[in-house]
Design a protein around this motif. Sequence first.
Motif, short mmCIF file in Angstrom:
data_model
loop_
_atom_site.label_atom_id
_atom_site.label_comp_id
_atom_site.label_asym_id
_atom_site.label_seq_id
_atom_site.Cartn_x
_atom_site.Cartn_y
_atom_site.Cartn_z
N TYR A 175 0.19 -5.45 9.62
CA TYR A 175 0.22 -4.10 9.25
C TYR A 175 1.50 -3.36 9.57
O TYR A 175 1.91 -3.48 10.82
CB TYR A 175 -0.93 -3.08 9.72
N GLU A 200 -7.33 -4.81 4.54
CA GLU A 200 -7.88 -5.09 5.83
C GLU A 200 -9.07 -6.22 5.85
O GLU A 200 -9.07 -6.86 6.84
CB GLU A 200 -8.21 -3.58 6.43
N LYS A 214 -5.36 -0.57 0.65
CA LYS A 214 -5.16 -0.88 2.14
C LYS A 214 -6.58 -1.40 2.80
O LYS A 214 -6.63 -2.33 3.59
CB LYS A 214 -5.14 0.77 2.32
N CYS A 253 0.91 -1.19 0.13
CA CYS A 253 -0.14 0.04 0.14
C CYS A 253 0.96 1.13 0.24
O CYS A 253 1.80 1.15 -0.61
CB CYS A 253 -0.90 0.02 0.96
N SER A 296 -0.17 -5.82 5.35
CA SER A 296 -0.35 -4.58 4.65
C SER A 296 1.00 -3.86 4.84
O SER A 296 1.28 -3.46 6.16
CB SER A 296 -1.39 -3.98 4.77
N MET A 313 2.90 -0.26 4.49
CA MET A 313 2.68 1.11 4.11
C MET A 313 3.85 1.83 4.26
O MET A 313 4.30 2.44 5.32
CB MET A 313 1.90 1.60 5.45
#
Length: 253
Positions: free
Chosen positions: A220, A164, A160, A138, A179, A181
Amino acid sequence: MLSIKIQKRKSVFITGGTSGIGEALALKYAKDSLVGICGRSREKYEKSRVFNHPNIRFYQVDVLSSEYDDVINQFINQNSLNIFIANAGVGVRKKQDFADVKKHIEVVDVNVLGFLHSISKPLEYFQQQKIGHLVGLCSLSALMGLPGNPSYCAAKAFVKVYLEALTMDLKHKNIAVTSVMPGYIDTPLTKGNNHKMPFLMNVDLAAEKIIKAVNKKKEYIHFPKTFSIPVHLLASLPRGLRHFLLNKFVKYS
Ligand SMILES: NC(=O)c1ccc[n+]([C@@H]2O[C@H](COP(=O)([O-])OP(=O)(O)OC[C@H]3O[C@@H](n4cnc5c(N)ncnc54)[C@H](OP(=O)(O)O)[C@@H]3O)[C@@H](O)[C@H]2O)c1
């Protein structure tokens, strides 16, 4: 009695492994895993650090094409699949003109439809095997609309949120989802940016962070923290205050 533990090497597929983050991930995984990568340009592959690596198989294919499914099936049949990394993506080099519909469509095509298409066969396989790990790239720009970058932010927000939801759907099926970031990473995608890129991170360091998080099955991750924590805070501010700060600090030359 001497017991010898034989560990089969892992099999990893990375979309877009011919430059930037995907290339750095492929090189690191290839130390002890079999790695498949893809990209549209063979020339890019031949100029990359992964060219002719004995543990890396390159497939010249667009994630949006129907040939892509054949490539994934072929890779899985030959090597099985433990980790799939949906990494292929395109960026925007300069402040995006909202009337440049062609560019917006390209960003959505690759970063949303290409992403969706790319994960479909791997997820089908993971569900059959009742095990697997899906990793998706992402971006911190998924957290809010940034001036001058509407389609990239919106496309990454899709990825994203989609991931999730998948994280919850797939947990009880023994399929992990991570994910990723990142903030600004020094790759060909960011090379031509005509705005400041605070805390620009080296690509090999970024790959190291991703692999560490995948090994720990984190759901995450965001980095570099010096940038990603303030960005998460900024995203949580009231809309008016956030827009005031963004308009003050995001400048294009
Ligand atoms: N760099 C950053 O600061 C940053 C920050 C946050 C998130 N990200 C995300 O991280 C991912 C990797 O970015 P990067 O910076 O490493 O970019 P990059 O250096 O430009 O690499 C992109 C890779 O994706 C491939 N690719 C692009 N479109 C494709 C398609 N339709 N089919 C197959 N392969 C395709 C490219 O090869 P071909 O062009 O030959 O197809 C290349 O191998 C992207 O999803 C990006 O949005 C990057």
